[in-house]
Every structure is written in C-alpha cells, then in structure tokens.
Design a protein around this motif. Structure first.
Motif, PDB file in Angstrom:
ATOM      1  N   LEU A   1     -39.670   8.444  -1.821  1.00 36.60           N
ATOM      2  CA  LEU A   1     -38.490   7.625  -2.412  1.00 36.60           C
ATOM      3  C   LEU A   1     -39.246   6.162  -2.514  1.00 36.60           C
ATOM      4  CD1 LEU A   1     -35.460   7.580  -1.743  1.00 36.60           C
ATOM      5  CD2 LEU A   1     -35.853   6.285   0.146  1.00 36.60           C
ATOM      6  N   GLU A   2     -38.874   5.594  -3.448  1.00 34.46           N
ATOM      7  CA  GLU A   2     -39.469   4.189  -3.883  1.00 34.46           C
ATOM      8  C   GLU A   2     -38.325   3.391  -4.448  1.00 34.46           C
ATOM      9  OE1 GLU A   2     -42.731   4.007  -6.507  1.00 34.46           O
ATOM     10  OE2 GLU A   2     -41.794   5.501  -8.029  1.00 34.46           O
ATOM     11  N   ILE A   3     -38.519   2.130  -4.250  1.00 31.81           N
ATOM     12  CA  ILE A   3     -37.599   1.130  -4.854  1.00 31.81           C
ATOM     13  C   ILE A   3     -38.190   0.984  -6.243  1.00 31.81           C
ATOM     14  CG2 ILE A   3     -36.866  -1.184  -4.684  1.00 31.81           C
ATOM     15  CD1 ILE A   3     -36.801  -1.044  -1.923  1.00 31.81           C
ATOM     16  N   LYS A   4     -37.593   0.846  -7.239  1.00 31.03           N
ATOM     17  CA  LYS A   4     -37.914   0.638  -8.636  1.00 31.03           C
ATOM     18  C   LYS A   4     -37.532  -0.873  -9.069  1.00 31.03           C
ATOM     19  CE  LYS A   4     -37.594   3.729 -11.853  1.00 31.03           C
ATOM     20  NZ  LYS A   4     -37.306   4.751 -12.889  1.00 31.03           N
ATOM     21  N   GLY A   5     -36.334  -1.347  -8.389  1.00 38.05           N
ATOM     22  CA  GLY A   5     -36.068  -2.838  -9.024  1.00 38.05           C
ATOM     23  C   GLY A   5     -34.534  -2.861  -8.291  1.00 38.05           C
ATOM     24  N   GLY A   6     -34.064  -4.194  -8.671  1.00 38.45           N
ATOM     25  CA  GLY A   6     -32.831  -4.480  -8.194  1.00 38.45           C
ATOM     26  C   GLY A   6     -32.130  -5.736  -8.743  1.00 38.45           C
ATOM     27  N   TYR A   7     -31.000  -5.952  -8.301  1.00 38.96           N
ATOM     28  CA  TYR A   7     -30.099  -6.999  -8.990  1.00 38.96           C
ATOM     29  C   TYR A   7     -29.290  -7.734  -7.612  1.00 38.96           C
ATOM     30  CZ  TYR A   7     -26.637  -9.303 -11.585  1.00 38.96           C
ATOM     31  OH  TYR A   7     -25.694 -10.315 -12.161  1.00 38.96           O
ATOM     32  N   VAL A   8     -29.883  -9.042  -7.475  1.00 36.83           N
ATOM     33  CA  VAL A   8     -29.187  -9.673  -6.435  1.00 36.83           C
ATOM     34  C   VAL A   8     -28.883 -11.032  -6.950  1.00 36.83           C
ATOM     35  CG1 VAL A   8     -29.677 -10.743  -4.006  1.00 36.83           C
ATOM     36  CG2 VAL A   8     -30.803  -8.436  -4.914  1.00 36.83           C
ATOM     37  N   ASP A   9     -27.747 -11.551  -6.540  1.00 33.42           N
ATOM     38  CA  ASP A   9     -27.395 -12.686  -6.946  1.00 33.42           C
ATOM     39  C   ASP A   9     -27.519 -13.535  -8.247  1.00 33.42           C
ATOM     40  OD1 ASP A   9     -26.196 -15.461  -6.076  1.00 33.42           O
ATOM     41  OD2 ASP A   9     -27.989 -16.268  -5.431  1.00 33.42           O
TER      42      ASP A   9
ATOM     43  N   ALA B   1     -20.620  -5.416  -5.600  1.00 32.47           N
ATOM     44  CA  ALA B   1     -21.826  -5.697  -4.769  1.00 32.47           C
ATOM     45  C   ALA B   1     -22.554  -6.860  -4.696  1.00 32.47           C
ATOM     46  CB  ALA B   1     -22.539  -4.229  -5.189  1.00 32.47           C
ATOM     47  N   LYS B   2     -23.161  -7.316  -3.498  1.00 33.82           N
ATOM     48  CA  LYS B   2     -23.724  -8.227  -3.240  1.00 33.82           C
ATOM     49  C   LYS B   2     -25.085  -7.957  -3.836  1.00 33.82           C
ATOM     50  CE  LYS B   2     -21.053 -10.607   0.041  1.00 33.82           C
ATOM     51  NZ  LYS B   2     -20.845 -11.496   1.043  1.00 33.82           N
ATOM     52  N   SER B   3     -25.667  -6.877  -3.603  1.00 36.00           N
ATOM     53  CA  SER B   3     -26.868  -6.327  -4.117  1.00 36.00           C
ATOM     54  C   SER B   3     -26.907  -4.905  -4.662  1.00 36.00           C
ATOM     55  CB  SER B   3     -28.091  -6.387  -3.229  1.00 36.00           C
ATOM     56  OG  SER B   3     -27.607  -5.435  -2.130  1.00 36.00           O
ATOM     57  N   LEU B   4     -27.792  -4.578  -5.597  1.00 35.35           N
ATOM     58  CA  LEU B   4     -27.955  -3.246  -6.241  1.00 35.35           C
ATOM     59  C   LEU B   4     -29.690  -3.063  -6.008  1.00 35.35           C
ATOM     60  CD1 LEU B   4     -26.494  -3.527  -9.727  1.00 35.35           C
ATOM     61  CD2 LEU B   4     -25.281  -2.657  -7.589  1.00 35.35           C
ATOM     62  N   VAL B   5     -29.784  -1.863  -5.402  1.00 33.40           N
ATOM     63  CA  VAL B   5     -31.129  -1.369  -5.509  1.00 33.40           C
ATOM     64  C   VAL B   5     -31.333  -0.040  -6.282  1.00 33.40           C
ATOM     65  CG1 VAL B   5     -32.988  -0.628  -3.755  1.00 33.40           C
ATOM     66  CG2 VAL B   5     -31.287  -2.278  -2.829  1.00 33.40           C
ATOM     67  N   LEU B   6     -32.084  -0.219  -7.343  1.00 39.38           N
ATOM     68  CA  LEU B   6     -32.236   1.087  -7.773  1.00 39.38           C
ATOM     69  C   LEU B   6     -33.593   1.799  -7.259  1.00 39.38           C
ATOM     70  CD1 LEU B   6     -32.280  -0.722 -11.222  1.00 39.38           C
ATOM     71  CD2 LEU B   6     -30.217   0.461 -10.091  1.00 39.38           C
ATOM     72  N   VAL B   7     -33.403   2.975  -7.027  1.00 31.85           N
ATOM     73  CA  VAL B   7     -34.318   3.916  -6.307  1.00 31.85           C
ATOM     74  C   VAL B   7     -34.706   4.997  -7.029  1.00 31.85           C
ATOM     75  CG1 VAL B   7     -34.540   5.205  -4.043  1.00 31.85           C
ATOM     76  CG2 VAL B   7     -32.978   3.306  -4.252  1.00 31.85           C
ATOM     77  N   ASN B   8     -36.127   5.583  -7.007  1.00 26.52           N
ATOM     78  CA  ASN B   8     -36.599   6.685  -7.564  1.00 26.52           C
ATOM     79  C   ASN B   8     -36.575   7.757  -6.468  1.00 26.52           C
ATOM     80  OD1 ASN B   8     -38.029   8.871  -8.433  1.00 26.52           O
ATOM     81  ND2 ASN B   8     -39.759   7.720  -9.120  1.00 26.52           N
ATOM     82  N   TYR B   9     -35.563   8.552  -6.462  1.00 27.01           N
ATOM     83  CA  TYR B   9     -35.334   9.476  -5.459  1.00 27.01           C
ATOM     84  C   TYR B   9     -36.176  10.841  -5.683  1.00 27.01           C
ATOM     85  CZ  TYR B   9     -31.918  11.608  -8.485  1.00 27.01           C
ATOM     86  OH  TYR B   9     -31.371  12.137  -9.573  1.00 27.01           O
ATOM     87  N   GLN B  10     -36.872  10.902  -6.745  1.00 28.41           N
ATOM     88  CA  GLN B  10     -37.435  12.082  -6.872  1.00 28.41           C
ATOM     89  C   GLN B  10     -38.386  12.718  -6.013  1.00 28.41           C
ATOM     90  OE1 GLN B  10     -39.437  12.188 -10.751  1.00 28.41           O
ATOM     91  NE2 GLN B  10     -39.057  14.388 -11.101  1.00 28.41           N
ATOM     92  N   GLY B  11     -38.182  13.826  -5.532  1.00 27.60           N
ATOM     93  CA  GLY B  11     -39.332  14.425  -4.450  1.00 27.60           C
ATOM     94  C   GLY B  11     -38.666  14.320  -2.914  1.00 27.60           C
ATOM     95  N   ILE B  12     -37.626  13.669  -2.799  1.00 26.40           N
ATOM     96  CA  ILE B  12     -37.235  13.831  -1.343  1.00 26.40           C
ATOM     97  C   ILE B  12     -36.189  15.161  -1.116  1.00 26.40           C
ATOM     98  CG2 ILE B  12     -37.361  11.193  -0.868  1.00 26.40           C
ATOM     99  CD1 ILE B  12     -34.105  11.337  -1.132  1.00 26.40           C
ATOM    100  N   ASN B  13     -36.134  15.576  -0.059  1.00 22.07           N
ATOM    101  CA  ASN B  13     -35.502  16.842   0.213  1.00 22.07           C
ATOM    102  C   ASN B  13     -34.148  16.783   0.391  1.00 22.07           C
ATOM    103  OD1 ASN B  13     -35.305  16.656   3.151  1.00 22.07           O
ATOM    104  ND2 ASN B  13     -37.557  17.486   3.101  1.00 22.07           N
ATOM    105  N   VAL B  14     -33.238  17.816   0.520  1.00 20.19           N
ATOM    106  CA  VAL B  14     -31.695  17.585   0.957  1.00 20.19           C
ATOM    107  C   VAL B  14     -31.580  17.103   2.196  1.00 20.19           C
ATOM    108  CG1 VAL B  14     -29.552  19.055   1.245  1.00 20.19           C
ATOM    109  CG2 VAL B  14     -31.254  19.595  -0.791  1.00 20.19           C
ATOM    110  N   GLU B  15     -32.533  17.194   3.289  1.00 21.65           N
ATOM    111  CA  GLU B  15     -32.400  17.136   4.522  1.00 21.65           C
ATOM    112  C   GLU B  15     -32.543  15.500   4.494  1.00 21.65           C
ATOM    113  OE1 GLU B  15     -34.656  17.059   8.646  1.00 21.65           O
ATOM    114  OE2 GLU B  15     -34.419  18.913   7.581  1.00 21.65           O
ATOM    115  N   GLN B  16     -33.620  14.844   3.920  1.00 23.05           N
ATOM    116  CA  GLN B  16     -33.785  13.613   3.798  1.00 23.05           C
ATOM    117  C   GLN B  16     -32.728  12.594   3.018  1.00 23.05           C
ATOM    118  OE1 GLN B  16     -37.815  14.065   2.016  1.00 23.05           O
ATOM    119  NE2 GLN B  16     -38.743  13.288   3.659  1.00 23.05           N
ATOM    120  N   ASP B  17     -32.418  13.193   2.041  1.00 18.59           N
ATOM    121  CA  ASP B  17     -31.065  12.696   1.139  1.00 18.59           C
ATOM    122  C   ASP B  17     -29.691  12.534   2.046  1.00 18.59           C
ATOM    123  OD1 ASP B  17     -29.946  11.747  -1.437  1.00 18.59           O
ATOM    124  OD2 ASP B  17     -28.976  13.406  -1.045  1.00 18.59           O
ATOM    125  N   THR B  18     -29.517  13.607   2.848  1.00 16.58           N
ATOM    126  CA  THR B  18     -28.152  13.460   3.698  1.00 16.58           C
ATOM    127  C   THR B  18     -28.592  12.463   4.669  1.00 16.58           C
ATOM    128  OG1 THR B  18     -28.078  15.930   3.480  1.00 16.58           O
ATOM    129  CG2 THR B  18     -26.952  14.969   5.459  1.00 16.58           C
TER     130      THR B  18
END
Length: 165
Positions: free
Chosen positions: A108-116, A24-41
């Motif tokens: 849904l929220e971005i917690k952090g990530g890893y790039v380059d 991967a060229k980038s990693l995005v760590l995501v807190n997905y708690q609270g989104i429903n199945v339809e949103q996840d799909t």
C-alpha cells in the motif's frame, strides 16, 4: 442500457465524487494494488472508525469531478489502480492512518493528495501524516502556557496575601 442511461449514470457518479471532494478536508490517493482482502477489510474498518471514507472510483470520473471543482494537477496521480480516502474531520487523519497502515502492508502506498486547496505529491502527504492531530497540538500549546500562567497567579496571590498581612 441505452447510451443516454449510461451517460446519466456516469454524470450521477461524477456528481457523487464531486460532493465528497467538496465536503472532505483532505483527499489521499492510494495505490492499493497488492494488498489482500483481509488487509483491505482491516484498513476500511480503521478508516471508517475515524470518519474517513475509502472508495475506489474510475480515474476518469475522479478527473472529471476534480476539473469541475477547478482542482488542477490531481490527474497525474490518477493512473492505475487508485483508491481515495476522504478525510472529513481534519486535514491530517486520513494521511496519518494510510501512512501507518502502509508500514505493515508494504504494498500500500500514498500516491498524492489534496489538502486545503493544494495538490501534494506522495512525499508531502507522508510529511503531513507526521503532523499531530489538531487536538494534540492544542493540548501541547495549552500545556506550555499553563505553567507560566499558574506561576503568575501564585505570585499575584502571594503579593495580595503579603499586603493583607
């Protein structure tokens, strides 16, 4: 399942995560708690269309894979429910898609990530999401140099024609 089988399965999973992290060229760590199945799909579908792989792994296994790769500082974002978006085409697409989706799916929220080679917090990952894709930047750059070049060609052509006359 015996202890040795469990350890073997865990080692294989860590290897799988490590390979994805290396590719991967980038990693995005995501807190997905609270989104429903339809949103996840919907999110998974959007990411898949843009060559971004979206997975949920045990945080301890992701931490171990990161340690094996010498990535330090990622573990602070690996608490609670965390999913990972692996961006394979460029450094910004995964962050951009997650940030855009988070506008509609407020939970849904971005917690952090890893790039380059660097670990970034949520604020920096959200700033990265605002950077246009490489193709857009190249297009803007080429557009900005095209106009002066075409003026130069026009002027040189006019000088050549006047000398012929």
């Amino acid at each position: 399942m015996s202890n040795s089988n469990i350890l073997e399965v865990k080692a294989q999973k860590v290897q799988e995560i490590r390979e994805k992290m290396e590719k991967a060229k980038s990693l995005v760590l995501v807190n997905y708690q609270g989104i429903n199945v339809e949103q996840d799909t919907e999110l998974r579908s959007t990411l898949r269309k843009n060559n971004v792989e979206y997975k949920v792994y045990k945080n301890t296994m992701v931490t171990r894979a990161a340690q094996e790769l010498g990535i330090e500082g990622l573990e602070q974002y690996l608490e609670g429910p965390v999913s990972i978006a692996f961006g394979y085409d460029d450094e910004t697409t995964a962050a951009k898609l997650i940030a855009d989706f988070a506008k509609a799916a407020k939970k849904l929220e971005i917690k952090g990530g890893y790039v380059d080679g660097k670990v970034y917090d949520a604020e920096l990952m959200n700033q990265l999401a605002k950077i246009p894709a490489k193709e857009v930047l190249i297009g803007k750059f080429l557009g900005s140099i095209k106009s002066p070049l075409s003026n130069l060609v026009y002027m040189l052509n006019a000088v050549a024609e006047s000398k012929e006359a």
